[in-house]
Write a protein that holds these residues in place. Structure first.
Motif, mmCIF file in Angstrom:
data_model
loop_
_atom_site.group_PDB
_atom_site.id
_atom_site.type_symbol
_atom_site.label_atom_id
_atom_site.label_comp_id
_atom_site.label_asym_id
_atom_site.label_seq_id
_atom_site.Cartn_x
_atom_site.Cartn_y
_atom_site.Cartn_z
ATOM 1 N N UNK A 234 0.835 -1.191 0.000
ATOM 2 C CA UNK A 234 0.000 0.000 0.000
ATOM 3 C C UNK A 234 0.882 1.258 0.000
ATOM 4 N N UNK A 235 1.869 1.234 0.859
ATOM 5 C CA UNK A 235 2.788 2.370 0.976
ATOM 6 C C UNK A 235 3.573 2.541 -0.330
ATOM 7 N N UNK A 236 3.970 1.420 -0.887
ATOM 8 C CA UNK A 236 4.740 1.437 -2.134
ATOM 9 C C UNK A 236 3.960 2.128 -3.254
ATOM 10 N N UNK A 237 2.688 1.777 -3.366
ATOM 11 C CA UNK A 237 1.883 2.380 -4.429
ATOM 12 C C UNK A 237 1.654 3.866 -4.171
ATOM 13 N N UNK A 238 1.547 4.234 -2.919
ATOM 14 C CA UNK A 238 1.422 5.662 -2.591
ATOM 15 C C UNK A 238 2.652 6.431 -3.097
ATOM 16 N N UNK A 239 3.805 5.886 -2.790
ATOM 17 C CA UNK A 239 5.047 6.570 -3.176
ATOM 18 C C UNK A 239 5.182 6.597 -4.696
ATOM 19 N N UNK A 240 4.820 5.491 -5.343
ATOM 20 C CA UNK A 240 4.918 5.427 -6.803
ATOM 21 C C UNK A 240 4.003 6.474 -7.443
#
Lengths: 206, 204
Positions: A10-16
């Motif tokens: 979830x965090x990864x997609x936010x940053x992406x």
């Protein structure tokens, strides 16, 4: 609402998403940091992304770090050699490298590094080789300069600039007769028509 | 003083020439070639040298697989109108087609040196063309010429695997005492070859 089974994703997609928005808004320094964070988070969960490498390369290019941009776009292509955006960016960055080396001062220490990068991928062109000839001549490596200039005139005999570069190297080496001969070759090209090839900005030739 | 233009003949040419564009759009290359040649002869008789007709001829020859004629025609068009977008685009296409044909021709074909000389004259060869020519020279027994060419390619494009392999082969053929050195270099290049980067496009 989109949910992910794993909070790390979830965090990864936010940053992406943020990295992409920042790139779109031309906030390259921030976007670069975000793409790097994406890459690091991906590595943390054992994943890779050609897109993340592409975004990193584009930002590096826009920030002027051409050498690193070129390395990174190759990393992106290793991950997805068919990605149109990576292929397009590869051409853009290679073009910029060629432009940088062609416009560099002869004694600029970055010339051999940039030349080596372009040679790794067979992406050097005639002006690039001639920039290297000028660099070799300016740094007193006349034997190497002569060999390279000779190769370029053999492979690209229509290039007036190549003959002039070869003449210059010959003259620096004290070979006045050779220099005059190469200048005569250049003059023949002067009397010819101008090169017909359109200025092919690759990504843009050949 | 040049002979005055026959205005009626010119008007007929002007009426007929747009039809060539229709043939281009229809992809009727054979008729395009014939009709273009006919109009060109009539235009020449009036002292007219048209970039448009040269462009049509180039397109027809290119599509019909006649690369030397296509290159000649597109060069003529480019001399007459070097900045016309359709001509610059066709120039790229025709030269790309000629390079591809040169590289795809069977070794020993007379088309190889002909196309190589033509492309070389206009500065449109690339590394693949040089290597195709070197293969041709080797086939013809011109080992020294092939070696000179390949040595130049290896110098400007040291990462090029095909050039290294050919250099190694030439070293074996000529029983060059440095053959082992070329073997080692070829292996080294293979190990360092970048993956995923678009293929050979060196433009020397």
């Amino acid at each position: 609402m989109i949910t992910y089974a794993d909070a790390r994703m979830s965090r990864l997609f936010d940053v992406a998403g943020r990295a992409s928005e920042e790139l779109h808004e031309k906030q390259h320094q921030r976007s670069l940091a975000s793409f790097r964070e994406v890459t690091a988070r991906l590595e943390g969960v054992g994943l890779t992304s050609g897109w993340a490498a592409w975004g990193t390369a584009v930002n590096l290019d826009r920030l002027g770090d051409l050498a690193m941009a070129f390395e990174t776009i190759q990393a992106s292509l290793r991950l997805d050699p068919l990605s149109p955006s990576a292929l397009r960016s590869f051409e853009v960055i290679a073009n910029r490298l060629r432009e940088a080396i062609a416009n560099a001062a002869p004694t600029d220490a970055s010339v051999p590094t940039l030349y080596g990068l372009l040679q790794q991928t067979d992406d050097a062109d005639v002006p690039t080789h001639l920039a290297m000839v000028r660099h070799l001549a300016a740094t007193k490596q006349l034997e190497r300069a002569a060999a390279l200039a000779e190769a370029v005139t053999l492979l690209a005999p229509a290039s007036r600039d190549a003959w002039l570069a070869r003449a210059n190297v010959a003259r620096l080496g004290g070979d006045e007769a050779g220099a005059a001969g190469f200048e005569a070759e250049a003059r023949v090209r002067e009397l010819d028509e101008l090169p017909l090839a359109p200025i092919t900005t690759k990504g843009k030739g050949a | 003083m040049p002979a005055p233009i026959d205005r009626a003949a010119l008007k007929r040419l002007q009426q007929e020439s747009p039809k060539l564009k229709e043939l281009v759009e229809a992809g009727d290359w054979s008729t395009l070639r014939t009709k273009t040649a006919e109009l060109k002869a009539r235009a020449t008789a009036q002292g007219i040298d048209s970039a448009y007709l040269a462009w049509c001829a180039a397109i027809a020859h290119h599509e019909l697989g006649e690369p030397t004629e296509a290159v000649e025609a597109i060069c003529h068009a480019a001399r007459l109108d070097p900045v016309h977008p359709a001509i610059t685009r066709a120039f790229r296409d025709v030269c790309r087609g000629a390079r591809t044909r040169l590289c795809d021709e069977p070794t020993g074909s007379a088309l190889v040196p002909a196309l190589y000389a033509q492309l070389s004259r206009i500065g449109e060869t690339d590394l693949a063309c040089h290597l195709a020519m070197a293969h041709h020279q080797l086939e013809q027994g011109e080992v020294a010429a092939a070696t000179t060419l390949v040595d130049a390619v290896v110098l400007v494009a040291p990462s090029n695997l095909e050039a290294r392999a050919l250099r190694r082969h030439l070293a074996q053929v000529t029983e060059d005492p440095n053959a082992a050195r070329f073997e080692a270099m070829a292996d080294d290049v293979e190990a360092r070859q970048p993956f995923g980067v678009p293929g050979v496009r060196g433009r020397c």
